[in-house]
Write a protein that holds these residues in place. Structure first.
Motif, short mmCIF file in Angstrom:
data_model
loop_
_atom_site.label_atom_id
_atom_site.label_comp_id
_atom_site.label_asym_id
_atom_site.label_seq_id
_atom_site.Cartn_x
_atom_site.Cartn_y
_atom_site.Cartn_z
N MET A 1 -12.42 10.40 6.55
CA MET A 1 -11.27 11.30 6.64
C MET A 1 -10.75 11.58 5.24
O MET A 1 -10.49 10.64 4.48
CB MET A 1 -10.15 10.65 7.47
CG MET A 1 -10.48 10.39 8.92
SD MET A 1 -10.68 11.91 9.87
CE MET A 1 -9.06 12.67 9.66
N ASN A 2 -10.52 12.82 4.94
CA ASN A 2 -10.01 13.16 3.61
C ASN A 2 -8.48 13.03 3.60
O ASN A 2 -7.75 13.99 3.38
CB ASN A 2 -10.44 14.56 3.22
CG ASN A 2 -10.14 14.84 1.77
OD1 ASN A 2 -9.92 13.92 0.98
ND2 ASN A 2 -10.11 16.12 1.41
N CYS A 3 -8.01 11.82 3.89
CA CYS A 3 -6.58 11.51 3.91
C CYS A 3 -6.45 10.18 3.18
O CYS A 3 -7.43 9.65 2.68
CB CYS A 3 -6.07 11.29 5.34
SG CYS A 3 -6.45 12.58 6.47
N TYR A 4 -5.25 9.65 3.18
CA TYR A 4 -5.12 8.27 2.71
C TYR A 4 -5.74 7.36 3.76
O TYR A 4 -5.56 7.58 4.97
CB TYR A 4 -3.65 7.93 2.48
CG TYR A 4 -3.15 8.54 1.19
CD1 TYR A 4 -3.33 7.87 -0.01
CD2 TYR A 4 -2.55 9.79 1.18
CE1 TYR A 4 -2.92 8.44 -1.20
CE2 TYR A 4 -2.13 10.37 -0.01
CZ TYR A 4 -2.31 9.68 -1.21
OH TYR A 4 -1.92 10.24 -2.39
N SER B 1 -14.04 13.94 4.36
CA SER B 1 -14.19 13.43 3.00
C SER B 1 -15.62 13.64 2.54
O SER B 1 -16.48 14.02 3.32
CB SER B 1 -13.84 11.94 2.93
OG SER B 1 -14.93 11.18 3.38
N ASP B 2 -15.89 13.36 1.25
CA ASP B 2 -17.25 13.58 0.77
C ASP B 2 -18.15 12.36 0.96
O ASP B 2 -19.29 12.35 0.54
CB ASP B 2 -17.24 14.07 -0.69
CG ASP B 2 -16.38 13.18 -1.57
OD1 ASP B 2 -15.97 12.10 -1.09
OD2 ASP B 2 -16.11 13.56 -2.72
N LEU C 1 -3.84 13.07 -4.17
CA LEU C 1 -4.42 11.75 -4.50
C LEU C 1 -5.03 11.06 -3.30
O LEU C 1 -5.31 9.86 -3.34
CB LEU C 1 -3.34 10.83 -5.10
CG LEU C 1 -2.59 11.30 -6.34
CD1 LEU C 1 -1.72 10.17 -6.90
CD2 LEU C 1 -3.55 11.77 -7.41
N GLU C 2 -5.26 11.81 -2.22
CA GLU C 2 -5.81 11.19 -1.02
C GLU C 2 -7.08 10.43 -1.37
O GLU C 2 -7.99 10.98 -1.99
CB GLU C 2 -6.14 12.26 0.05
CG GLU C 2 -4.94 13.02 0.58
CD GLU C 2 -4.54 14.20 -0.29
OE1 GLU C 2 -5.16 14.41 -1.34
OE2 GLU C 2 -3.58 14.90 0.09
N HIS C 3 -7.11 9.15 -1.00
CA HIS C 3 -8.28 8.34 -1.30
C HIS C 3 -8.32 7.18 -0.32
O HIS C 3 -7.36 6.94 0.40
CB HIS C 3 -8.22 7.81 -2.74
CG HIS C 3 -7.09 6.84 -2.97
ND1 HIS C 3 -5.79 7.25 -3.11
CD2 HIS C 3 -7.07 5.50 -3.07
CE1 HIS C 3 -5.01 6.19 -3.28
NE2 HIS C 3 -5.76 5.10 -3.25
N ARG C 4 -9.45 6.48 -0.30
CA ARG C 4 -9.64 5.38 0.64
C ARG C 4 -9.86 4.09 -0.13
O ARG C 4 -10.57 4.08 -1.13
CB ARG C 4 -10.88 5.65 1.52
CG ARG C 4 -10.63 6.51 2.73
CD ARG C 4 -10.22 7.94 2.47
NE ARG C 4 -11.15 8.72 1.68
CZ ARG C 4 -10.88 9.90 1.15
NH1 ARG C 4 -9.69 10.46 1.32
NH2 ARG C 4 -11.77 10.54 0.42
N PRO D 1 0.38 6.68 -0.44
CA PRO D 1 0.27 7.75 0.56
C PRO D 1 1.50 8.66 0.48
O PRO D 1 2.60 8.20 0.22
CB PRO D 1 0.25 7.00 1.89
CG PRO D 1 -0.28 5.64 1.55
CD PRO D 1 0.20 5.36 0.16
N GLY D 2 1.26 9.93 0.70
CA GLY D 2 2.34 10.90 0.62
C GLY D 2 2.28 11.68 -0.68
O GLY D 2 2.92 12.72 -0.81
N TYR E 1 0.84 -1.20 0.00
CA TYR E 1 0.00 0.00 0.00
C TYR E 1 0.88 1.26 0.00
O TYR E 1 0.58 2.25 -0.64
CB TYR E 1 -0.91 -0.04 1.22
CG TYR E 1 -1.76 1.18 1.45
CD1 TYR E 1 -2.67 1.60 0.49
CD2 TYR E 1 -1.65 1.91 2.64
CE1 TYR E 1 -3.45 2.72 0.71
CE2 TYR E 1 -2.43 3.03 2.86
CZ TYR E 1 -3.32 3.43 1.89
OH TYR E 1 -4.10 4.54 2.10
N TYR F 1 -12.99 6.11 5.94
CA TYR F 1 -13.78 6.60 4.81
C TYR F 1 -14.18 8.06 4.98
O TYR F 1 -14.46 8.75 4.01
CB TYR F 1 -15.05 5.76 4.64
CG TYR F 1 -14.79 4.36 4.13
CD1 TYR F 1 -14.17 4.17 2.90
CD2 TYR F 1 -15.17 3.24 4.86
CE1 TYR F 1 -13.92 2.89 2.41
CE2 TYR F 1 -14.93 1.97 4.38
CZ TYR F 1 -14.30 1.80 3.16
OH TYR F 1 -14.08 0.54 2.68
#
Ligand code: SF4
Lengths: 624, 346
Positions: free
Chosen positions: B74-77, B25-26, A455-458, A450-451, A301, B72
């Motif tokens: 949090m607007n982060c990785y 996050s959205d 592109l922050e995504h889940r 990450p970093g 990841y 989900y």
């Protein structure tokens, strides 16, 4: 006057108590044969117990070595020479010996106690049970004790030198130099000078014994083999796997990570890789198998080339993690060094029975690519290939080796680094229209780590919406995503070499195999061809997907026989994929096929003795 | 010294000014209305803008359960992994990417039941990350079975006659595993939460935070004694390093050490000097404080219970790589392939 006789092939089997150091003896002989330029293959055969009670049959440890002036594909069907350090070693290994073969016996160990421990009612040396063999009785223990006398060793320490004494004798028989082993002894025992001296003395004394006892009427020479020009080293499958991991990390330009938990017969890979820290390659000995795969996925990841190594029981525990890798489309290579199962099974014995586990052993529709090396040296190439597929297609990839490949050794032509495939990986960095589950031309999603700004995504194990990667319970989307995950893997068929046929491209019989049976099939097919039979070999290094010409190849032969160290897993796969009939040859004894066994099976089949395959008979009986 | 300076990155200078909204996050938040999780999410989102990190440097890793939906939102990785295994993902990520700020979100079931083993090992290894363990003493996502922190006798769907197993005390567990930072806070204490999150972020090593969280659907009021205005001050002991342990609505009660046991005393007949002073660095004290929730009549301590400076696994692992490079030079693949004995066939 002792004569020198030239031989093309020799198979020796060293057998003794696990404490007798037979693996070491075999390993040293292998080194010396390799340095001499022989082609070779080895088969270590050791008990699961680390130190089983001395003298018992379950404590017997053996090492078989086949060296030759010709190409070698297997460790040899039946040894020419058996070294038996005690009665238990004799009773368990005699079945392996060729009629008329030589048995070197440690006479000192054939006392009442050891005979009883081995289960001999009477001493086989005193009756005619060994009459078909050339038996050479030598007091190996007393000889050793005498050789190291006066060096101040304890009785136990002195006795342990007998493996070198024996090795010296065998070196004499095959006219081998002692220097490589003497050098090794010096380095190995550099901080115990008295042990170094004792082992060196024992080795030399064993060598001199050959000169003096006059029990042998000849010494043998096995000339160097005509291998393709190049630089060679001796390598086991597990060593090659470790080196391939580092090479893959270098060629992808990614940091390497091995998250793993110790398990026989895979642990050696961790031992090797953990030494390569200056390659920036991290190893993590996890708390369990689950943590091992999950840590590897965590590393993947983050943008690292991640591996996990294990054996069948470990794969069972990793199943959920691998499924998450499929869902999140992260690259990771799972190395299964297969062993005999089910459950704990026979940890030190080889088997190919985890093919279905690799293909299907997860919940849901979770296809993954599966590759399998066919020789110890091939482990290097196939682990790199697994890494290439994982990173290019963003998917967990199975690498199916086995105990026989992992522990077996062969001379390996060292490739030039510049000849290794370029597998450069670039991460996605462009925030413009970024969608974590968008697809490129091979249907892989972007690797966005990450970093990376913007592109922050889940991601996660819940079904993803096509493109956006948001959580989705939409029925149509789930079906579409299931199909995309499958078609991505199927598409790999366009990116791998075609299946090659060894021998005629069409004929009466194709022997189709996968994994470690390659050598035995190769030899058996060549022997049968030399005898005029119409038989060819094809070997699958890719099990999922299979090479795209597989159907074409199968069609060219009247019959297809599939020898496997399982109950017919590839065979079922071939039948269901290609709707062809197959003949199953199955062996599940924890031992590899010998070429002789396969030769016999081929002969029987082609001469009409074997018509129906045993699985069919069994299932028909069930049906009734 | 904070982690960023240690990693030699200078990100503070060009860090944008964030508000809590930047970390939202959205995705629609799907927790039940009234769930304590909302407050925890809000406090984390309020804390991050104050920290010296850019948004893209945060990774939130979770397991399975209500709490584990956290990433989900949090607007982060973010990585929503599998049940109980988040510590292993965190370990793999943080060891290979020490530059990231990694936060793990878990619950009492995820972290202490199915994932108890991994929790033990991440704590003893001291991976540099922050663990938020939402303890609601119930299984929410599977709809109301008892959890490993449920009190004995709890009647739930799966224990109609009452649960019979002794609950695990998360703080004791963490201390027993060798955690280097252990704290406790409560969903209904927004400011306290924010203080703890910031403090945990600044701690080098695994920061374990137990957060009492109300599941208003399946275990409503589990912590009401600690959250309801009229009773909470008499039941909560806020810990402050170096300060005497005083609590109560009128700040009229304290904790005193009597032999090896703690006792509650009234300040009307005991002087403040006689009270126990909190010392975050004392492991002995930490274990004693951890036991308080199992002692009837004792207030529940919140705040930093234990703090220890020690090397992190990620630093040590990467340190070994650096040392190996210093000693042997950058790895040379050509050489590695040729290691040991080789021979040439002409
Ligand atoms: S079930 Fe309980 S813990 Fe889960 S979201 Fe609803 S209130 Fe919150």
């Amino acid at each position: 006057m002792i004569q020198h006789e030239k031989l093309e092939n020799v198979v020796i089997r060293f057998a003794g108590d696990s404490g007798d150091g037979m693996q070491l003896t075999g390993g040293q002989f292998t080194r010396t044969a390799a340095l001499h330029g022989n082609d070779l293959a080895t088969l270590p055969d050791f008990p699961a117990e680390i130190r089983a009670p001395a003298g018992t049959t379950y404590g017997v440890s053996a090492f078989q070595l086949h060296f030759s002036s010709n190409d070698v594909y297997t460790p040899g069907d039946v040894p020419d020479v058996l070294v038996a350090m005690n009665p238990a070693a004799l009773i368990t290994n005699l079945i392996h010996l060729k009629r008329g073969g030589t048995i070197i016996i440690n006479d000192d160990a054939f006392d009442k106690k050891h005979l009883e421990l081995a289960g001999y009612a009477s001493n086989p040396l005193n009756d005619d049970s060994l009459s078909g063999y050339n038996v050479v009785r030598l007091p190996l223990t007393t000889g050793t004790l005498k050789a190291v006398e006066g060096l101040g060793l304890s009785n136990k320490e002195a006795g342990r030198c007998k493996n070198f004494y024996t090795l010296g004798l065998v070196y004499w028989m095959y006219n081998r130099p002692m220097e490589p082993t003497l050098q090794w002894i010096e380095e190995k025992f550099s901080n115990r000078a008295e042990l170094a001296e004792a082992n060196a003395k024992a080795l030399k004394a064993g060598f001199n014994l050959g000169e003096t006892v006059e029990l042998f009427n000849a010494r043998y020479d096995v000339a160097p083999a005509k291998l393709p020009p190049g630089t060679y080293r001796n390598i086991t499958g597990n060593q090659a796997t470790a080196l391939g991991m580092v090479a893959a990390s270098q060629r992808t330009g990614l940091k390497g990570f091995l998250g793993t938990y110790p398990i026989t017969p895979a642990s050696d890979i961790l031992h090797f890789v953990s030494r390569y820290k200056n390659f920036g390659f991290l190893t993590f000995q996890a708390e369990d198998e689950i943590s091992a795969i999950c840590s590897a996925l965590g590393a993947a990841y983050g943008g690292t080339l991640a591996f996990t190594t294990t054996s069948g029981p470990g794969v069972a525990l990793k199943a959920e993690g691998i499924g998450l890798g499929v869902m999140t489309e992260l690259p990771v290579v799972i190395c299964n060094i297969q062993r005999a199962g089910p459950s704990t099974g026979m940890p030190t014995k080889t088997e190919q029975s985890d093919l279905f586990q690799a293909l299907y052993g997860r919940n849901g529709e979770a296809p993954v690519p599966v590759v399998a090396p066919q020789t110890p040296g091939d482990c290097f190439w196939m682990i790199m290939e697994a890494a290439r597929l994982a990173t290019k297609y963003m998917v967990p990839v199975f690498f199916l080796s086995d105990g026989y490949l992992g522990n077996g050794a062969e001379p390996w032509q060292i490739p030039a680094v510049s000849d290794l495939p370029d597998m450069k990986v670039t991460f996605h960095t462009d925030p413009d229209h970024f969608h974590p589950y968008s697809r490129n031309e091979v249907e892989a999603r972007p690797w966005a780590v990450p970093g990376t700004p913007g592109l922050e995504h889940r991601i996660g194990g819940l079904e993803k919406h096509h493109g956006s990667g948001g959580v989705s319970y939409d029925p149509g989307n789930h079906e579409m995503m299931t199909k995309i995950r499958a078609s991505k893997i199927a598409g790999i068929a366009n990116d791998i070499p075609e299946l090659e046929v060894h021998g005629d491209q069409e004929g009466d019989l194709l022997v189709l195999g996968w994994g470690s049976t390659y050598g035995a099939i190769h030899v058996a097919v060549d022997r049968m061809r030399a005898r005029g039979y119409s038989v060819s070999q094809a070997h699958l290094r890719y099990l999922n997907p299979m090479p795209k010409n597989t159907a074409e190849v199968l069609k060219q032969f009247k019959r297809i026989a599939i020898p496997e160290l399982n109950m017919g897993q590839l065979s079922r796969l071939i039948r269901s994929e290609y709707l062809v009939e197959t003949v199953n040859w199955n062996k599940v004894q924890g031992m590899p096929y010998t070429a002789g066994e396969l030769e016999e099976l081929i002969e029987k089949l082609l001469s009409g003795e074997e018509r129906m395959n045993p699985v069919d008979e069994a299932s028909m009986a069930d049906a009734r | 010294m904070n982690s960023i300076e240690q990693n030699g990155l200078n990100v503070i200078a060009d860090k944008p000014e964030y508000t809590a909204k930047d970390f939202s996050s959205d995705a629609d938040v799907r927790w039940c209305p009234g769930c304590g999780d909302y407050s925890i999410l809000a406090q984390v989102q309020r804390t991050l803008p104050r920290l010296d990190r850019k948004k893209e440097e945060y990774a939130f890793i979770s397991g399975i359960g209500c709490s584990s939906r956290f990433p989900y939102y949090m607007n982060c990785y973010g990585f929503h992994t599998i049940h109980g295994r988040a510590p292993a993902f965190v370990t793999g990520l943080k060891v290979t990417r020490p530059d990231l700020s990694v936060w793990m979100v878990t619950g009492d079931g995820d972290g202490l039941s199915i994932g108890g083993n991994h929790m033990m090992h991440i704590l003893r290894r001291n991976i540099n990350c922050n663990i938020l363990l939402f303890n609601n003493r119930i299984y929410g996502l599977t709809k109301g079975q008892y959890s490993p922190t449920s009190e004995v006798g709890k009647k739930t769907k799966s224990t109609p006659f009452g649960s019979i197993d002794t609950p695990v005390n998360p703080v004791r567990f963490a201390l027993g595993c060798g955690a280097s930072y252990v704290a406790r806070t409560i969903d209904r204490e927004p400011k306290h939460q924010q203080e703890i999150y910031e403090d945990a972020y600044n701690h080098q090593g695994t920061s374990f935070i137990e957060i009492y969280q109300n599941c208003n659907i399946f275990n409503d009021g589990a912590f009401s004694q600690l959250t309801e205005r009229d009773v909470k001050d008499d039941n909560v002991l806020p810990l402050k390093h170096g300060e005497p342990m005083i609590f109560g609505k009128e700040s009229d009660k304290g904790i005193r050490l009597n032999g090896l046991r703690l006792e509650v005393v009234s300040l009307s007949d005991t002087s403040v000097e006689e009270l126990l002073k909190h010392d975050e660095s004392s492991q002995e004290l930490a274990h004693t404080l951890a036991l308080m929730i199992d002692r009837p009549g004792m207030p529940t301590p919140i705040g930093v219970i234990y703090r220890e400076e020690r090397s992190t696994y990620d630093d040590l692992a990467n340190g070994q790589v650096e040392t190996a490079i210093e000693r042997f030079g950058e790895g040379d693949l050509e050489k590695l392939l040729h290691e040991g004995e080789t021979w040439v066939v002409a």
